[in-house]
Motif scaffolding. Structure first.
Motif, short mmCIF file in Angstrom:
data_model
loop_
_atom_site.label_atom_id
_atom_site.label_comp_id
_atom_site.label_asym_id
_atom_site.label_seq_id
_atom_site.Cartn_x
_atom_site.Cartn_y
_atom_site.Cartn_z
N ARG A 28 -4.39 76.38 22.96
CA ARG A 28 -2.95 76.17 22.96
C ARG A 28 -2.23 77.34 22.29
NH1 ARG A 28 0.56 71.73 23.02
NH2 ARG A 28 2.69 72.57 23.02
N ARG A 83 -2.11 80.30 24.61
CA ARG A 83 -1.10 80.10 25.66
C ARG A 83 0.30 80.34 25.14
NH1 ARG A 83 -3.98 75.43 26.86
NH2 ARG A 83 -2.25 74.11 26.20
N GLU A 84 0.58 79.83 23.95
CA GLU A 84 1.92 80.00 23.38
C GLU A 84 2.19 81.47 23.07
OE1 GLU A 84 4.21 77.93 23.33
OE2 GLU A 84 3.23 75.99 23.56
N GLY A 108 2.97 83.12 26.24
CA GLY A 108 4.32 82.74 26.66
C GLY A 108 5.37 83.53 25.91
N PHE A 109 5.17 83.71 24.61
CA PHE A 109 6.09 84.50 23.77
C PHE A 109 6.19 85.93 24.29
CE2 PHE A 109 6.61 87.45 20.22
CZ PHE A 109 7.77 86.98 19.61
N LYS A 138 9.98 71.71 22.32
CA LYS A 138 10.75 72.65 23.13
C LYS A 138 11.76 73.40 22.26
CE LYS A 138 10.47 70.06 27.51
NZ LYS A 138 9.72 71.08 28.27
N ARG A 185 9.89 76.01 20.31
CA ARG A 185 9.45 77.12 21.16
C ARG A 185 10.64 78.02 21.52
NH1 ARG A 185 7.78 74.56 25.38
NH2 ARG A 185 5.63 74.25 24.71
N TYR A 205 10.94 81.94 20.64
CA TYR A 205 11.09 82.93 21.70
C TYR A 205 12.34 83.79 21.51
CZ TYR A 205 7.40 80.91 24.71
OH TYR A 205 6.22 80.47 25.24
N GLY A 212 11.26 79.20 27.08
CA GLY A 212 10.94 78.31 25.98
C GLY A 212 11.01 76.86 26.38
N GLY A 231 8.03 76.29 29.01
CA GLY A 231 6.70 76.40 28.42
C GLY A 231 5.87 77.46 29.10
N PRO A 232 4.81 77.93 28.47
CA PRO A 232 4.02 79.05 28.99
C PRO A 232 3.31 78.75 30.30
CG PRO A 232 2.93 78.03 27.11
CD PRO A 232 4.29 77.45 27.17
#
Length: 237
Positions: free
Chosen positions: A3, A6-7, A10-11, A171, A174, A178, A230, A233-234
């Motif tokens: 996880r 993945r985050e 995504g960032f 959310k 995130r 971001y 964000g 999600g990724p």
């Protein structure tokens, strides 16, 4: 893939895609770049960059203030249309389409922000520490309202007020991660540009102000992209 990995991806993807907005949706960023550059042109005309004294003397100039208001409106619109660009790209709609905005959650989320801000506007004459703590708590409690606004903006009909408070915290976090670090860094760069321009020759001042306008455009790109990526999600952005 974990996880956390993945985050992180995504960032990084959100920041990469913010740069891509300059190529893919330049008109969205022009909404803030144009008034920013116009304000700088007025500042140069006023002689604001001659030195610190001149800059302070002209800060309250009426034209500069009007262009500043236009810039803030343009910044808001640039963020909105950047977020909409990514949402429309995912669904195959035209870049400027507003067709699938869901107005109810957008309005409800805005109402949450207004209600959270009201206590701070009241003349309660509280201890500064209490005022700060209360403001921090209200800001925290209003975060799902921001998520709700983003849901409406991006056309998500599945998120209501109760769901936003039940499952919107991740959310909100995130989106903050971001957007906030890069936005803060760019804000420092934005201020540095102005300080560096003081006392410089006309050519360098113009170069710095053109550059600064692009920095503000990048802030809008980062904000709008971060809202979309964000929220989604990724695995979906």
């Amino acid at each position: 893939m974990s996880r956390l990995t993945r985050e992180l991806r995504g960032f990084l993807a959100s920041h990469r895609d913010a740069l891509r907005v300059f190529r893919l949706a330049p008109l969205a960023l022009a909404l803030v770049i144009a008034p920013e550059l116009a304000q700088h042109a007025a500042e140069i005309q006023l002689g604001m960059f001659a030195d610190k004294t001149a800059f302070a003397a002209h800060q309250g100039d009426a034209l500069r203030g009007q262009l500043g208001t236009a810039k803030l409106v343009g910044l808001t619109l640039a963020v909105v249309f950047t977020a909409r660009f990514w949402a429309n790209r995912a669904t195959g709609r035209r870049a400027w389409s507003l067709a699938d905005i869901v107005w109810k959650p957008l309005a409800l989320g805005f109402l949450v922000q207004v209600l959270a801000a009201v206590p701070g506007m009241l003349p309660l004459d509280l201890d500064p520490a209490v005022t700060f703590a209360a403001g921090a708590v209200l800001t925290l409690l209003s975060l799902p309202g921001i998520v709700l606004m983003v849901a409406g903006l991006l056309g998500d009909r599945t998120l209501g007020l109760r769901a936003a408070y039940a499952r919107g915290w991740g959310k909100a976090l995130r989106i903050a991660l971001y957007v906030a670090p890069g936005w803060t860094a760019l804000q420092f760069l934005h201020e540095w540009d102005h300080h560096t321009a003081l006392g410089q020759g006309a050519g360098l001042v113009w170069a710095l102000m053109v550059w600064d306008s692009l920095v503000v455009g990048l802030m809008a790109a980062l904000g709008g992209t971060g809202l979309h990526h964000g929220y989604r999600g990724p695995d979906e952005a």
